[in-house]
Design a protein around this motif. Structure first.
Motif, PDB file in Angstrom:
ATOM      1  N   LEU A 179       0.830  -1.203   0.000  1.00 14.81           N
ATOM      2  CA  LEU A 179       0.000   0.000   0.000  1.00 14.81           C
ATOM      3  C   LEU A 179       0.863   1.250   0.000  1.00 14.81           C
ATOM      4  N   ASP A 180       1.960   1.232   0.759  1.00 16.34           N
ATOM      5  CA  ASP A 180       2.877   2.379   0.758  1.00 16.34           C
ATOM      6  C   ASP A 180       3.459   2.595  -0.630  1.00 16.34           C
ATOM      7  N   LYS A 181       3.810   1.515  -1.299  1.00 13.88           N
ATOM      8  CA  LYS A 181       4.444   1.633  -2.609  1.00 13.88           C
ATOM      9  C   LYS A 181       3.498   2.179  -3.671  1.00 13.88           C
ATOM     10  N   VAL A 182       2.215   1.820  -3.590  1.00 14.29           N
ATOM     11  CA  VAL A 182       1.272   2.282  -4.601  1.00 14.29           C
ATOM     12  C   VAL A 182       0.541   3.554  -4.171  1.00 14.29           C
TER      13      VAL A 182
ATOM     14  N   GLY B 139      -9.099   5.667  -9.874  1.00 10.34           N
ATOM     15  CA  GLY B 139      -7.640   5.553  -9.858  1.00 10.34           C
ATOM     16  C   GLY B 139      -7.123   4.798  -8.644  1.00 10.34           C
ATOM     17  N   GLN B 140      -7.764   5.000  -7.494  1.00  9.04           N
ATOM     18  CA  GLN B 140      -7.347   4.291  -6.282  1.00  9.04           C
ATOM     19  C   GLN B 140      -7.634   2.798  -6.402  1.00  9.04           C
ATOM     20  N   ARG B 141      -8.769   2.446  -7.025  1.00 10.28           N
ATOM     21  CA  ARG B 141      -9.069   1.025  -7.227  1.00 10.28           C
ATOM     22  C   ARG B 141      -8.047   0.384  -8.162  1.00 10.28           C
ATOM     23  N   GLN B 142      -7.591   1.138  -9.158  1.00  9.05           N
ATOM     24  CA  GLN B 142      -6.577   0.589 -10.059  1.00  9.05           C
ATOM     25  C   GLN B 142      -5.287   0.313  -9.300  1.00  9.05           C
ATOM     26  N   ARG B 143      -4.926   1.189  -8.393  1.00  8.49           N
ATOM     27  CA  ARG B 143      -3.722   0.968  -7.586  1.00  8.49           C
ATOM     28  C   ARG B 143      -3.855  -0.286  -6.722  1.00  8.49           C
TER      29      ARG B 143
ATOM     30  N   ASP C 220      -3.084  -5.188 -18.232  1.00  5.71           N
ATOM     31  CA  ASP C 220      -4.039  -4.727 -19.234  1.00  5.71           C
ATOM     32  C   ASP C 220      -4.476  -3.307 -18.880  1.00  5.71           C
ATOM     33  N   GLU C 221      -3.926  -2.335 -19.571  1.00  8.26           N
ATOM     34  CA  GLU C 221      -4.200  -0.912 -19.302  1.00  8.26           C
ATOM     35  C   GLU C 221      -4.009  -0.588 -17.818  1.00  8.26           C
ATOM     36  N   PRO C 222      -2.851  -0.902 -17.215  1.00 12.69           N
ATOM     37  CA  PRO C 222      -2.705  -0.743 -15.765  1.00 12.69           C
ATOM     38  C   PRO C 222      -2.635   0.706 -15.298  1.00 12.69           C
ATOM     39  N   THR C 223      -2.316   1.625 -16.212  1.00 16.50           N
ATOM     40  CA  THR C 223      -2.214   3.029 -15.799  1.00 16.50           C
ATOM     41  C   THR C 223      -3.287   3.896 -16.433  1.00 16.50           C
TER      42      THR C 223
ATOM     43  N   ALA D 257       3.515   7.746 -12.293  1.00 19.11           N
ATOM     44  CA  ALA D 257       4.980   7.765 -12.122  1.00 19.11           C
ATOM     45  C   ALA D 257       5.403   6.833 -10.994  1.00 19.11           C
ATOM     46  N   GLN D 258       4.639   6.824  -9.870  1.00 18.83           N
ATOM     47  CA  GLN D 258       4.950   5.919  -8.767  1.00 18.83           C
ATOM     48  C   GLN D 258       4.862   4.469  -9.231  1.00 18.83           C
ATOM     49  N   ILE D 259       3.813   4.138  -9.977  1.00 22.26           N
ATOM     50  CA  ILE D 259       3.617   2.760 -10.431  1.00 22.26           C
ATOM     51  C   ILE D 259       4.703   2.355 -11.424  1.00 22.26           C
ATOM     52  N   LEU D 260       5.017   3.237 -12.380  1.00 25.03           N
ATOM     53  CA  LEU D 260       6.057   2.913 -13.361  1.00 25.03           C
ATOM     54  C   LEU D 260       7.414   2.749 -12.680  1.00 25.03           C
ATOM     55  N   ASN D 261       7.710   3.601 -11.703  1.00 29.30           N
ATOM     56  CA  ASN D 261       8.955   3.445 -10.943  1.00 29.30           C
ATOM     57  C   ASN D 261       8.977   2.107 -10.206  1.00 29.30           C
TER      58      ASN D 261
END
Length: 608
Positions: free
Chosen positions: A483-486, A503-507, A524-527, A536-540
């Motif tokens: 949860l901290d990471k996303v 957006g929060q549900r996607q995270r 599948d379309e994760p962002t 940017a957080q997710i891609l990192n």
């Protein structure tokens, strides 16, 4: 056309009242496109629902006025408001899968709006319905008009939602992430359609989006929201030329692209604060590199930092419009790509997914829909293969079929091998063990998260099932770290999926896939539903896992900024086949197939 004055909205929850919208003042002229941008959970969608008076039972507008053509919508009786919705104001909801009625044909749902708000009936209304389906890019509209929502792809459902919103040609259209699920060619078509309607009908457009390239192409003015407040308002030209608020400067630094390839994106630390109770000081203070003592004790007001450019920040006193906030944007750190043997994680050969067409009393097969027809590709350890193409081209179908999620539904041919094992030969415990090494992030997070389970149960379920050797306390610690990471607060563990924004549900869906630490992630379309800072957080995070663990990604997306930044190889799909594939740099710079060139030409860019 519409004036919003000091609008505030409160929603009651088990933890008390939250204020997702506070003191919002905006105005939109006829024929103007006004963009509302900001992070997921900052109040953009609640602002739209407040204007339409579509808040949940626990929500209410606590203050303010909303005047449309001089009439205060908040004072109208509900019977009068029903006439306003559809005819005067249309809305495109963020999640078409939950907005469309699953037991009504799409033609009936569009026709309902036409018959309710125009003089057309019967055959004339049906003809107009088919016309709208054609205008929003649905193939074979005469046949598809009788389809149900479940028979359409995510992008096609979004196009139907747009047709419903536009069917009565409203004066004001509220578009909440209208192109989230659309590929770039259909996105360009829809944006052109919206601009055409604006020109012919003087329609005002309130565009809610996290795609800054679309804002640059479409918007006349921009308002940036953060934690329920508007923190910056400017013309689109000024906003992109010199963003003033530190939050705006960080958003631009977080955008992916080929120029940042090999670097960590400059993500904003932390997440949007909880909106419970009263705030003291600036709401962005905890995440701002330019924070001063004054920011923590005094709430900043919107001030005119330049002509037509207002900002809620103590860095400006109205006399110096220099974007000093840009110094708060740290450069991205270089990514370290560890060299290793690039073993083949997933090998797909001559893969075929045909859906039978059955007719008659005995449901005999009379033909097939060839959704995937002879596809071959490889995904190697520590590499990312981007699968791109229009909605309905077979991208999601091949992803589900590879993971054996379409058994008994479709006729599948060819081979899909995970670490040398043919997945079609696995059953029971063997298939479960294989799935511990391969996870999927679905396109629609609302449909893929169990609405009856709390977040902690959702995130721990996969770990408990696929990694039984991990203790309960270790599982709990793992999901908290995720949860901290996303970028989700840990108190979300006790909440249900419906309590979060799209957006929060996607995270949360991404966190669930990462929880079992797989070697292959099919995304599948994760962002698609994420704003740029969280993206940017997710891609990192995805790059970090790839560097450390050699995770392989099959990345299905229409976001070419992400493709340019993340992908090592690209495969372009059209009508169930791969029409072009190769190294990302070569394919993006010198595409050979006309379809690939058309896709790249339709991509909106900030430089435009």
């Amino acid at each position: 056309m519409i004036r919003i004055d000091d609008l505030s909205t409160v929603i009651g929850t088990e933890r008390g009242e939250i204020t997702p919208v506070e003191g919002v003042t905006l105005s939109i002229a006829a024929g103007e496109t006004f963009a509302l941008v900001g992070e997921s959970g900052c109040g953009k969608s609640v602002t739209a629902l407040s204007l339409m008076r579509l808040l949940p039972d626990s929500g209410r507008v606590s203050n303010g006025r909303v005047e449309l053509h001089g009439r205060d919508l908040l004072q109208l009786p509900e019977t009068a408001m029903r006439d306003v919705r559809g005819s005067s104001i249309g809305i495109i909801f963020q999640e078409p899968a939950t907005s469309l009625n699953p037991v009504m044909t799409i033609g009936r749902q569009i026709g309902e709006v036409i018959e309710r708000h125009t003089d057309l009936r019967g055959a004339a209304a049906l003809a107009r319905t088919i016309e709208w389906l054609e205008r929003v890019g649905i193939p074979e509209p005469q046949r598809r008009v009788n389809d149900y929502p479940f028979q359409m792809s995510g992008g096609q459902k979004q196009r139907v939602m747009i047709a419903i919103a536009l069917a009565a040609e409203p004066d004001l259209l509220i578009a909440d992430e209208p192109t989230t699920a659309l590929d770039v060619t259909i996105q360009a078509q829809i944006l052109d359609l919206l601009q055409e309607l604006q020109a012919s009908h003087k329609m005002a457009l309130l565009l809610i989006t996290h795609d800054l390239a679309i804002v640059a192409k479409m918007a006349h003015r921009v308002a940036l929201m953060y934690a329920g407040q508007v923190v910056e308002v400017a013309t689109a030209k000024d906003f992109f030329a010199r963003p003033l608020h530190p939050y705006a400067a960080n958003l631009f630094a977080a955008l992916p692209g080929s120029g940042k390839r090999g670097q960590r994106l400059a993500s904003i630390p932390g997440s949007v604060p909880q909106l419970l109770g009263r705030f003291t000081g600036c709401r962005f203070a905890e995440r701002c590199a330019d924070v001063m003592e004054q920011c923590r004790i005094t709430t900043p007001e919107l001030i005119a930092a330049a002509d037509g450019h207002t900002v809620r920040c103590f860095l400006y006193d109205g006399s110096d419009p220099t974007p000093r906030a840009s110094r708060s944007t740290p450069p991205g750190a270089s990514a370290v790509h560890a060299e290793r043997d690039r073993e083949v994680v997933l090998a797909v050969r001559d893969y075929r997914v045909w859906f039978p067409i059955r007719k008659g009393l005995f449901q005999r097969t009379v033909g097939h829909v060839k959704a995937v027809d002879g596809v071959s590709f490889e995904v190697r350890s520590g590499r990312t293969l981007a699968l791109v193409g229009e909605s309905g081209s077979g991208k999601t179908t091949v992803a589900k079929a590879v993971l054996q999620l379409l058994r008994g539904v479709a006729e599948i041919g060819g081979t899909a091998q995970l670490h040398g094992q043919n997945l079609a030969d696995l059953h029971g415990a063997g298939l479960r063990a294989a799935r511990a090494g391969a996870q999927i992030v679905f396109q629609d997070p609302f449909a893929s998260l169990n609405p009856r389970m709390r977040v902690q149960e959702i995130l721990e379920e996969g770990v408990a099932s696929l990694c039984p050797e991990i203790s309960a306390s270790e599982r709990s610690q793992r999901v908290r770290r995720l949860l901290d990471k996303v970028g989700i607060h840990r108190d979300a563990l006790a909440r249900y999926p419906h309590e979060f924004s799209g957006g929060q549900r996607q995270r949360l869906a991404i966190a669930r896939a990462l929880a079992v630490e797989p070697r292959l992630i099919i995304a599948d379309e994760p962002t698609s539903a994420l704003d740029v800072s969280v993206q940017a957080q997710i891609l990192n995070l995805l790059l970090e896992l790839q560097d450390e663990l050699g995770v392989a990604y099959l990345f299905i997306t229409h976001n070419f900024g992400v493709v340019e930044y993340l992908a090592h190889e690209i495969a372009v799909m059209k009508d169930g086949r791969i029409v072009e594939a190769g190294a990302a740099e070569r394919l993006l710079s010198a595409p050979q197939h006309p379809y690939t060139r058309a896709l790249l030409a339709a991509v909106p860019r900030l430089a435009d």
